[in-house]
Motif scaffolding. Sequence first.
Motif, PDB file in Angstrom:
ATOM      1  N   THR A  37       0.846  -1.194   0.000  1.00 30.18           N
ATOM      2  CA  THR A  37       0.000   0.000   0.000  1.00 30.18           C
ATOM      3  C   THR A  37       0.877   1.237   0.000  1.00 30.18           C
ATOM      4  OG1 THR A  37      -0.120  -0.072   2.423  1.00 30.18           O
ATOM      5  CG2 THR A  37      -1.901  -1.141   1.180  1.00 30.18           C
ATOM      6  N   ARG A  38       0.390   2.272  -0.625  1.00 29.15           N
ATOM      7  CA  ARG A  38       1.169   3.504  -0.728  1.00 29.15           C
ATOM      8  C   ARG A  38       1.301   4.140   0.649  1.00 29.15           C
ATOM      9  NH1 ARG A  38      -0.869   8.641  -2.768  1.00 29.15           N
ATOM     10  NH2 ARG A  38      -2.510   7.474  -3.845  1.00 29.15           N
ATOM     11  N   ALA A  42       4.223  10.739   1.575  1.00 28.18           N
ATOM     12  CA  ALA A  42       4.875  10.482   0.301  1.00 28.18           C
ATOM     13  C   ALA A  42       6.177  11.275   0.209  1.00 28.18           C
ATOM     14  CB  ALA A  42       3.954  10.858  -0.857  1.00 28.18           C
ATOM     15  N   SER A  46      10.108   6.955   0.814  1.00 29.05           N
ATOM     16  CA  SER A  46       8.953   6.070   1.004  1.00 29.05           C
ATOM     17  C   SER A  46       8.387   5.604  -0.331  1.00 29.05           C
ATOM     18  CB  SER A  46       7.870   6.774   1.825  1.00 29.05           C
ATOM     19  OG  SER A  46       7.328   7.884   1.110  1.00 29.05           O
ATOM     20  N   LEU A  47       8.404   6.480  -1.322  1.00 26.99           N
ATOM     21  CA  LEU A  47       7.897   6.091  -2.639  1.00 26.99           C
ATOM     22  C   LEU A  47       8.824   5.074  -3.312  1.00 26.99           C
ATOM     23  CD1 LEU A  47       6.612   9.553  -3.908  1.00 26.99           C
ATOM     24  CD2 LEU A  47       5.217   7.541  -3.438  1.00 26.99           C
ATOM     25  N   TYR A  50       8.044   1.854  -1.793  1.00 22.11           N
ATOM     26  CA  TYR A  50       6.764   1.376  -2.351  1.00 22.11           C
ATOM     27  C   TYR A  50       7.004   0.726  -3.713  1.00 22.11           C
ATOM     28  CZ  TYR A  50       1.823   1.666  -3.813  1.00 22.11           C
ATOM     29  OH  TYR A  50       0.550   1.392  -4.237  1.00 22.11           O
ATOM     30  N   LEU A  51       7.852   1.349  -4.513  1.00 22.49           N
ATOM     31  CA  LEU A  51       8.148   0.791  -5.839  1.00 22.49           C
ATOM     32  C   LEU A  51       8.949  -0.497  -5.720  1.00 22.49           C
ATOM     33  CD1 LEU A  51       8.965   4.039  -7.914  1.00 22.49           C
ATOM     34  CD2 LEU A  51       6.910   2.617  -8.022  1.00 22.49           C
ATOM     35  N   LEU A  73      -1.330  -0.996  -9.113  1.00 19.65           N
ATOM     36  CA  LEU A  73      -0.406  -0.459  -8.119  1.00 19.65           C
ATOM     37  C   LEU A  73       0.468   0.643  -8.708  1.00 19.65           C
ATOM     38  CD1 LEU A  73       0.693  -3.789  -6.383  1.00 19.65           C
ATOM     39  CD2 LEU A  73      -0.667  -1.954  -5.340  1.00 19.65           C
ATOM     40  N   ASP A  76      -1.392   3.760  -8.914  1.00 17.67           N
ATOM     41  CA  ASP A  76      -1.445   4.373  -7.585  1.00 17.67           C
ATOM     42  C   ASP A  76      -0.130   5.078  -7.265  1.00 17.67           C
ATOM     43  OD1 ASP A  76      -2.746   4.737  -4.963  1.00 17.67           O
ATOM     44  OD2 ASP A  76      -1.136   3.417  -4.253  1.00 17.67           O
ATOM     45  N   ALA A  77       0.992   4.422  -7.595  1.00 18.99           N
ATOM     46  CA  ALA A  77       2.301   5.028  -7.344  1.00 18.99           C
ATOM     47  C   ALA A  77       2.466   6.297  -8.156  1.00 18.99           C
ATOM     48  CB  ALA A  77       3.405   4.027  -7.681  1.00 18.99           C
ATOM     49  N   GLY A  80       0.709   9.016  -6.511  1.00 15.92           N
ATOM     50  CA  GLY A  80       1.445   9.443  -5.330  1.00 15.92           C
ATOM     51  C   GLY A  80       2.593  10.361  -5.682  1.00 15.92           C
TER      52      GLY A  80
END
Length: 488
Positions: A37-38, A42, A46-47, A50-51, A73, A76-77, A80
């Motif tokens: 989850t994102r 951000a 953190s991004l 996430y990736l 996903l 969503d990224a 973000g």
Amino acid sequence: MSNGDDDPADASGEADAAGDAEDAADAGESTEAAAPTRPDEATEESLNEYLDEIAAHLDDAETEADLDDVDALLDDAEAGVEKADLPEPDEDDEDADDPRGDLESRIAELREGVEEARGPYGSDIIEAVETAAATLEDTEWTAAGHADAADAVRTFVDAAADAIDVEDGDDAEEVLDAAESEYPADTDEAADAAETPVEPADAVPIETLVTALDTVADAVADAELDVDHDADTISALLAATDDLADGLDAAEEWDDLETHEQLRAQGYYDVLGHYKDYPVEWAALKEHESRGNIDQILLALDSLTSDFMERHCLEALERMGKRGKTEASLEELLGRAEKRDQFAIRILGKMAATDATETLVEFVPENSNPQLQKATFKALGEIGATEAVQPLANQLASEGDTDELVQPLAARALGLIGDARAVDPLANILADAERDDDLRAAAGWALRQIGTREALEVVADHADEHSFVVSTEGEKAKRSLDASAAVA
């Protein structure tokens, strides 16, 4: 297995966890790690984390549905990154960090990974089969190549029928079975046969081979192969299409042959017996000219690229004149004439090729190229092109440094055409004592060729001209008038 030191409570907890996993499996739920989850905050770090999680999710993806999840996903990224408050790079510093750009690049790379992981699909098989069918139709095969191509199609159809458990797969085999019973080609004999661009009489026609491939393509479409459930079938069919493509690529095409092999296969050298002239292509060309074999002369012109043979092929067509005029020879010469090839224009004149009139008339006013004009005027005269009368008459009235070089030929061309509309402009030239004597004499000659009484009388009036060349035309015109009067 317990060693007696295990905590009963821990053992109970492990059993409960195992039971929960079994219950989840029985309920059809995935036991894999939950999708990432994102992060709420951000940041660049953190991004990127996430990736990293999305990349791991991509590595674990096994189905199209899994890949769809990865795509979602990444969407969503991307959202973000767009909303994140990230530092902007210093525009004056080319080496400055660009967090947003780096994140967007990672997302793009992951999307490419998703696309590479997808498929293959039934549509990929259909596309490969259609490409093979187009290759069959568009290629000029030798006899051996035709046989090898047919073998490649037969092998593919057999493999497809094994892979697709539908009636249409068998139908493709039936198409070939019926064709092969009608055309019982011996592959070994076909391979040993002399190369020829013509479809062998005992071979399965290319059209039938294409029909068999189309039948397989239809069968694949009807099978509605699922990328996940039918992965093995799709893989087998794709391997078969690869073999088909390799087989067609290996089959001998007409263009694979050397020039002399092509000429030999098409009978160019068949006319040779004992010959003295070398090269042998020239000796054969002379024989083809004597026999009126226009197609063989054109074959040599197209195949033999030396200036020597090109010149001799064109000279052969020129000597043949009207005998050499065919649809194919006109097409070849007109193509050259359109590029202002004077040799081709000259030959078209010898052939009296009326088809060339439109092209040649366009060259009449090209005063900057007198050599082209000379060839064009003469050709139009030999053709008898009445459409050229006015353009040629206009050349008689023009004035310029090069006009005197070509105007006599324009006058003579008008005479060869023989159209009475040219009488007045020619008479005006003849009556103008200020014009060049050779041009005036050419006008007199042209009027005599037109041959009407009016034209002859105009020339006869100049029988006493001081210019010998002009008076000669006048005397000939008087004799023609006297002969007509005597007959009357």
